[in-house]
Scaffold this active site. Sequence first.
Site, mmCIF file in Angstrom:
data_model
loop_
_atom_site.group_PDB
_atom_site.id
_atom_site.type_symbol
_atom_site.label_atom_id
_atom_site.label_comp_id
_atom_site.label_asym_id
_atom_site.label_seq_id
_atom_site.Cartn_x
_atom_site.Cartn_y
_atom_site.Cartn_z
ATOM 1 N N ASP A 280 -0.038 -2.096 5.649
ATOM 2 C CA ASP A 280 -1.300 -2.154 6.392
ATOM 3 C C ASP A 280 -1.249 -1.775 7.874
ATOM 4 O O ASP A 280 -2.059 -0.990 8.338
ATOM 5 C CB ASP A 280 -1.888 -3.568 6.300
ATOM 6 C CG ASP A 280 -2.008 -4.057 4.863
ATOM 7 O OD1 ASP A 280 -1.598 -3.351 3.928
ATOM 8 O OD2 ASP A 280 -2.531 -5.170 4.675
ATOM 9 N N GLU B 19 7.448 -13.677 1.694
ATOM 10 C CA GLU B 19 6.739 -12.394 1.584
ATOM 11 C C GLU B 19 7.629 -11.256 2.093
ATOM 12 O O GLU B 19 7.682 -10.185 1.491
ATOM 13 C CB GLU B 19 5.452 -12.485 2.412
ATOM 14 C CG GLU B 19 4.549 -11.269 2.308
ATOM 15 C CD GLU B 19 3.227 -11.468 3.049
ATOM 16 O OE1 GLU B 19 3.096 -12.478 3.782
ATOM 17 O OE2 GLU B 19 2.329 -10.624 2.892
HETATM 18 C C1 DGY Z 1 -4.358 -8.106 3.437
HETATM 19 O O1 DGY Z 1 -5.458 -8.622 3.397
HETATM 20 O O2 DGY Z 1 -3.488 -8.396 4.271
HETATM 21 C C2 DGY Z 1 -3.987 -7.159 2.415
HETATM 22 O O3 DGY Z 1 -2.720 -6.623 2.626
HETATM 23 C C3 DGY Z 1 -5.002 -6.063 2.295
HETATM 24 O O4 DGY Z 1 -4.826 -5.565 1.029
#
Ligand code: DGY
Length: 417
Positions: free
Chosen positions: A159, A389
């Site tokens: 992201d 994560e």
């Molecule tokens: C988030 O909301 O962080 C996700 O990675 C978007 O898909």
Amino acid sequence: MSKHLDEARRILAVNDRGGYTVPTDRLYPFQWNWDSAFVAMGFSLYDVDRAYRELERLAEGQWADGMIPHIVFHQPSDTYFPGANVWRTRHSVPTSGITQPPVFAIALRKVHEAAGPAEARTPPLYEAALKWHRWWYSARDPKGTGLVALLHPWESGSDNSPAWDLALARVPTTTETAVARKDTGHVNAEMRPRDEDYRRFIHLVDTYAACDWEPARQWEKAPFKVAEVQTTAILLKAGEDLEHLARLLGRQDDAAEIAALNALSRKALLAQWRPEFSRFVSRDLISGEDVAAPTQAGFIPLLSLDLEEEIAGALVNEMKAWSKGVKVAFPTTKPGIESFEPKRYWRGPAWAIINWLLIDGLKRNGQTDLAEELRKSTIDAIETEGFAEYFDPTTGEGCGGLGFSWTAAAYLWLIRQ
Ligand code: DGY
């Protein structure tokens, strides 16, 4: 069974919400596209029925045009922003309006192989994958270049990667939708994208909702458009697996169609090699320039190309240089540069699923020593810190959400090799 294996399976069981697996409780309370594909591969090692179910539930979100969205909102939850109401899409099961890396067909082949040749659950999922691959090439590469483009950073799965900094800076921070983040209520804000990134992410959602999520209109209006090497490399590997399945299922015409697309992407990816960086680079389709920011994406083509020794050697040397002195490889941004932030999500941290892709790519290209080093480093990080994560590469600390499904799936997969 070792206690870590046991824990990995327990996490997948705990994150089950009825045939699909959430990435982690609360922070990500729905079904995410590429997360589920990795999870299905994890399940394929001990519960083939559940592995199929994961993919079948994801395919419930597939649109008529073939896109498989990045989130399927099977049941409501108020712990995540942007929820279904922000996306304003029209599919029968509520979904987001963008997509995510196409790992699906890679997973389907593995699940099919675990099930055995007569498995009747493969053909419908094969059809879903084929429709999705056709969508990628028509909606996200309308000029037929062989490289597919992303219209939103979330589509990369990476992201807030520095790879998007220049392209995203052109996207306005104004939004029609109020930005009411929930993520920073679950994990430390220092580990998440910045508020300004979120305003741009939501500006893009508003822009595409105004296009009624129609691919040609979005393509025309998109203020963010990056022809991307990580996604194309994954699409090509998935395309190879899809072609293999097409032949197994006796779909010779499909196989020829997929083979031609694969050949196109293979050639296009190779053309993105930049010897001066010892990496592959994406292309910003709005500025027309290479994306020079040094991120993990530049190495992912190992996964789907059989590279000449000179190129593979240069990539490996570069990967070793990035990994020198880090506690956990592989950093998603080159350490030492200004944009490297070892705890902030995709701006430096090491992710088990990225390592999984890199390990497969290194092996494909005969680089078994580095593959083994990376595998051990990933397993060590998880056994020391748990199923986080992601990991801070400089300290090894587990960061972001905990009890994370794809980290559990990666562990199950990597420990058996
Ligand atoms: C988030 O909301 O962080 C996700 O990675 C978007 O898909």
